[in-house]
Design an enzyme around this catalytic site. Structure first.
Site, PDB file in Angstrom:
ATOM      1  N   HIS B  70      31.084  39.219  51.279  1.00 35.73           N
ATOM      2  CA  HIS B  70      32.109  39.692  50.340  1.00 35.73           C
ATOM      3  C   HIS B  70      33.139  38.601  50.049  1.00 35.73           C
ATOM      4  CE1 HIS B  70      34.223  43.577  48.927  1.00 35.73           C
ATOM      5  NE2 HIS B  70      34.821  42.553  48.339  1.00 35.73           N
ATOM      6  N   HIS B  72      35.331  36.529  46.728  1.00 39.03           N
ATOM      7  CA  HIS B  72      35.697  36.437  45.306  1.00 39.03           C
ATOM      8  C   HIS B  72      35.938  34.968  44.996  1.00 39.03           C
ATOM      9  CE1 HIS B  72      36.290  40.812  44.820  1.00 39.03           C
ATOM     10  NE2 HIS B  72      36.681  40.764  46.071  1.00 39.03           N
ATOM     11  N   ARG B  74      36.055  33.880  41.851  1.00 42.60           N
ATOM     12  CA  ARG B  74      36.897  33.921  40.633  1.00 42.60           C
ATOM     13  C   ARG B  74      36.329  33.167  39.432  1.00 42.60           C
ATOM     14  NH1 ARG B  74      39.433  38.213  42.454  1.00 42.60           N
ATOM     15  NH2 ARG B  74      41.025  37.837  44.017  1.00 42.60           N
ATOM     16  N   ASN B 104      33.414  40.722  39.935  1.00 44.66           N
ATOM     17  CA  ASN B 104      34.587  41.099  39.128  1.00 44.66           C
ATOM     18  C   ASN B 104      35.306  39.872  38.562  1.00 44.66           C
ATOM     19  OD1 ASN B 104      35.487  40.376  41.682  1.00 44.66           O
ATOM     20  ND2 ASN B 104      37.281  41.693  41.581  1.00 44.66           N
ATOM     21  N   HIS B 242      34.477  46.783  52.986  1.00 42.61           N
ATOM     22  CA  HIS B 242      35.814  46.821  53.610  1.00 42.61           C
ATOM     23  C   HIS B 242      36.276  48.191  54.119  1.00 42.61           C
ATOM     24  CE1 HIS B 242      36.682  47.930  49.470  1.00 42.61           C
ATOM     25  NE2 HIS B 242      36.657  46.697  49.031  1.00 42.61           N
ATOM     26  N   ASP B 315      36.183  39.606  52.415  1.00 45.04           N
ATOM     27  CA  ASP B 315      36.881  40.014  51.182  1.00 45.04           C
ATOM     28  C   ASP B 315      37.858  38.917  50.764  1.00 45.04           C
ATOM     29  OD1 ASP B 315      37.666  41.369  48.934  1.00 45.04           O
ATOM     30  OD2 ASP B 315      38.594  43.056  49.985  1.00 45.04           O
ATOM     31  N   HIS B 319      44.559  34.398  45.300  1.00 42.03           N
ATOM     32  CA  HIS B 319      45.516  34.606  44.215  1.00 42.03           C
ATOM     33  C   HIS B 319      46.494  33.446  44.230  1.00 42.03           C
ATOM     34  CE1 HIS B 319      44.195  38.569  43.093  1.00 42.03           C
ATOM     35  NE2 HIS B 319      44.239  38.970  44.352  1.00 42.03           N
TER      36      HIS B 319
END
Lengths: 317, 440
Positions: B70, B72, B74, B104, B242, B315, B319
């Site tokens: 898992h 991200h 981006r 996503n 999660h 996860d 950011h």
């Protein structure tokens, strides 16, 4: 020094001595209000910025009056959420303000924690004028001042706060301040508005969903404004039902201890949380709260800017 | 020939190491023999092979490269937060040799071309195997189903609208059946947003105290329950991302006992931190699902220990610093996790006695690979030489400047953790070598 700190962000952070010391100074300022000349020159040449990131009338006017009565230079700066889109962060705003060399920032913001954040990034003093549902320390102080004017020492006194506690910064500041001064606080409202977890905020905090039981031995009722736009239909069925279940009516007041009185932070929704009969009746002290609000804010601004309580004794009497 | 960190030879021996595989750390020192990117041999002792350079492992633990189900990364659309290249560097630094990317992105990974593109970007970076998942619905809009068949052919290893739940129960049911027949799971971000909507942290004492809107446990429990019942009926494979509540752990435990084909993962932050961390309004502790209560944290750890939760997944959700400067209720959800996962595991699971080191490594390597049936996570003769060298005792303090991710939104900044990934090898090639605290 009464306040050994740069900022006032919440009553959670203040000690009982700081609260009482501030209220003592506020009392001396309050005495000035009855003189023909109500301002004192002690903040001359200092700049205070009122940064209101959420609509507010009363609190802003009260701060402005307090600052003017201290002869400070004032800048008002209001934004609404929509003009503060991503890209302009609170930090950007704060750094711009700091670059212009200000002495104090009064902030109202819709996000819990915003005042604390600004206090961390700014060198100047920060006063929290309400952050989200977190704290509203000047309201807490003015409420406590009003209670003490009637009751004196609050130890063992019973204060019942009625309304949407979950979403109320006024309630949280009241809870912290009152429990530090030894009062017993009862929180009342439907379970949707008064989460049981709030009872864990202190040994002398309890949750009571039944209004009759909550007010039976109360010395003070602090009646909160119901946010009509917030949660109607989910948190409570509607105004009529709220008034029936939790409205402070003449009947409720007649069942109180004879010396008990009613407070409301305003603005009132008449005949929702408080019946007009009570709002206009002899047991309410709402206008005392308003007057005390200016005095409390004067005291905080004065103390945070390094004011010497001793010097004030001559000047303000 | 001499061993050289600068020019890793095609054939070499790693000796003086404790080999850790299949949940156990060898009691005696052993070796790994690598030849042309594959495991030529492994075992106890130290063989003498003429002309083969030797890397002295100095008593470190040698384990399979970690697998993260898992992350991200981006890309495309969020390159200011992370790219496949920067995410791969962070993964390598965390001991990972395989990662499963979430779809996503902007645009979402919702067709075979996008799946191929991500795999290609992973190959270009060359530091970690990138296994993409695809979106359940085009644009992750929650309506209709993507071309699962074409995407699986292109390399997709599962389907999820992660970041958002699949609200439409009949779509979820259809996706489980359809993906099940292709041999891949649907990964659920289990959240009933009609329960949690508007919340920014766990609903409990701290949300009440701080005046922040809460996300009740029930929002996760109800969604896990729904998806498990759908999987039971559909017969597909459900993977729960999660897991953060004791209720969800219990529901999954029961479903597994009843034979439902469900697997689950937990993040390091959910088995180590609780909601009290939000007390200073720092968005570094804002994630979805949120940090819960101590008994949830314990339940997640116990779930990992008894196998109810199959594996650890980070996860990893980068950011930018700017986004994490927003106020708590405005800031985006998520924290980076690749570079601290092993150390958080050692600090909060091994040192507390929940798992032994072998068990922790299994939760990071073999067990996640098994969940998605990935060709990774093991150390076997003839298999690919993806491995790490670990120092389970080294203490280090997490500092933003040391992180290799493009974002620094770690929940552990300033915290001293125990356990360090000293080196990572992908197909026998060095992808990470720890220089922290080393004077060279």
């Amino acid at each position: 020094m009464i306040l050994q700190r740069k900022d006032v962000l919440g009553l959670e952070d203040l000690s009982a001595e700081e609260i009482l010391g501030t209220l003592d100074i506020a009392g001396r300022f309050r005495a000035v209000f009855d003189r023909p000349v109500r301002s004192v020159p002690i903040m001359r040449g200092r700049t205070v910025v009122n940064f209101f990131h959420e609509p507010s009338t009363r609190t802003r006017i009260s701060f402005e009056l307090a600052e003017k009565r201290l002869s400070a230079d004032i800048v008002n700066f209001s934004t609404v959420d929509s003009s503060f889109k991503k890209g302009e962060t609170l930090r950007d705003t704060a750094e711009n303000l700091a670059a212009m060399k200000i002495d104090m920032l009064v902030i109202r913001h819709s996000s819990s924690g915003a005042a604390r954040y600004l206090a961390e990034v700014l060198k100047c003093s920060v006063i929290n004028a309400g952050d989200g549902a977190h704290e509203h320390p000047t309201q807490g102080l003015l409420d406590i001042m009003t209670m003490r004017q009637r009751l004196g020492d609050l130890r063992g006194r019973k204060v019942t706060i009625i309304g949407d506690i979950a979403h109320s910064r006024v309630a949280r500041s009241n809870i912290w301040g009152l429990t530090k001064l030894g009062a017993e606080v009862t929180l009342c409202g439907p379970p949707t508005m008064v989460p049981g977890a709030l009872a864990k905020l202190g040994e002398h905090v309890k949750v009571e969903h039944d209004l009759k039981r909550a007010v039976a031995d109360a010395d003070v009722l602090n009646v909160l404004r119901i946010q009509l736009e917030r949660g109607a239909g989910k948190a409570f069925p509607g105004n009529r039902e709220y008034h029936r279940m939790y409205g402070i009516t003449g009947d409720v007041v007649r069942g109180l201890k004879p010396e008990a009185f009613i407070m409301h932070p305003g603005p009132m929704n008449r005949d929702v949380e408080i019946a007009s009969e009570v709002a206009d009746g002899p047991r309410q002290v709402i206008l005392d709260q308003v007057a005390n609000g200016v005095a409390v804010r004067m005291a905080l601004i004065y103390l945070l800017s390094g004011g010497d309580p001793g010097a004030l004794a001559g000047g303000a009497q | 020939m001499e061993w050289s960190w600068e020019r890793i030879p095609a054939e070499y021996l790693v000796t003086d190491v404790f080999v850790c595989r299949q949940g156990k750390v060898g009691k005696r020192k052993g070796f790994l023999h690598v030849k042309r990117g594959r495991v030529e041999g492994l075992g106890v002792g130290a063989p003498t092979l003429e002309g083969v350079p030797v890397l002295d492992g100095g008593g470190l633990v040698l384990a399979p490269g970690f697998v993260d189900l898992h992350v991200h990364f981006r890309e495309p659309g969020g390159e200011e937060k992370e790219t496949v290249a920067s995410g791969s560097r962070a993964a390598a630094a965390g001991g990972f040799t395989s990662v499963v990317t979430m779809p996503n992105t902007d645009p979402a990974i919702d067709n075979a071309g996008m799946v191929r593109y991500l795999i290609q970007r992973g190959n270009e970076a060359g530091l970690v195997r990138v296994f993409p998942t695809g979106a359940v619905s085009p644009g992750r809009r929650g309506e209709g189903m993507c071309e699962f068949g074409a995407m699986v052919e292109a390399g997709a290893v599962g389907f999820t609208d992660d970041g958002s739940p699949v609200r439409d129960g009949s779509l979820m049911s259809g996706a489980l059946k359809y993906a099940g027949h292709l041999g891949v799971p649907v990964i659920t971000h289990a959240e009933d947003t009609t329960i949690t909507g508007g919340g920014c942290m766990h609903a409990g004492y701290w949300s009440a105290r701080l005046g922040l809107a809460g996300m009740p446990r029930a929002g996760e429990d109800a969604a896990v329950f729904r998806d498990i019942e759908l999987a039971r009926a559909a017969g597909g494979h459900l993977h729960v991302a999660h897991v953060s509540t004791k209720g969800a752990v219990e529901i999954i435990r029961r479903a597994k006992a009843e034979g439902v084909r469900v697997t689950a993962e937990a993040t390091p932050h959910h088995f180590s931190l609780d909601h009290a961390r939000c007390r200073d309004f720092s968005p570094l502790f804002k994630m979805s699902p949120p940090l819960r209560e101590p008994d949830d944290v314990n339940a997640v750890a116990e779930g990992l220990a008894d196998g109810t939760i199959d594996c650890i997944a980070t996860d990893h959700a980068p950011h930018t610093a700017t986004e994490k400067e927003y106020q708590f209720d405005q800031a985006p959800f998520g924290v980076v996790g690749l570079e601290t996962a092993f150390a958080v595991g050692v600090t909060y699971l091994v040192r507390t006695g929940v798992l032994d080191l072998g068990g922790l490594v299994a939760c990071l390597a073999e067990r996640p690979a098994r969940v998605l049936n990935l060709p990774a996570g093991g150390l076997d003769e003839g298999g690919e030489a993806d491995f790490v060298l670990l120092d389970p005792e080294q203490e280090w303090t997490v500092q933003a400047a040391d992180l290799r991710s493009r974002s620094r939104n770690s929940a552990y900044l300033g915290e001293t953790l125990r356990g360090r990934v000293k080196a990572t090898f992908l197909r026998g090639r060095l992808t990470w070598r720890d220089r922290l605290g080393v004077q060279e």
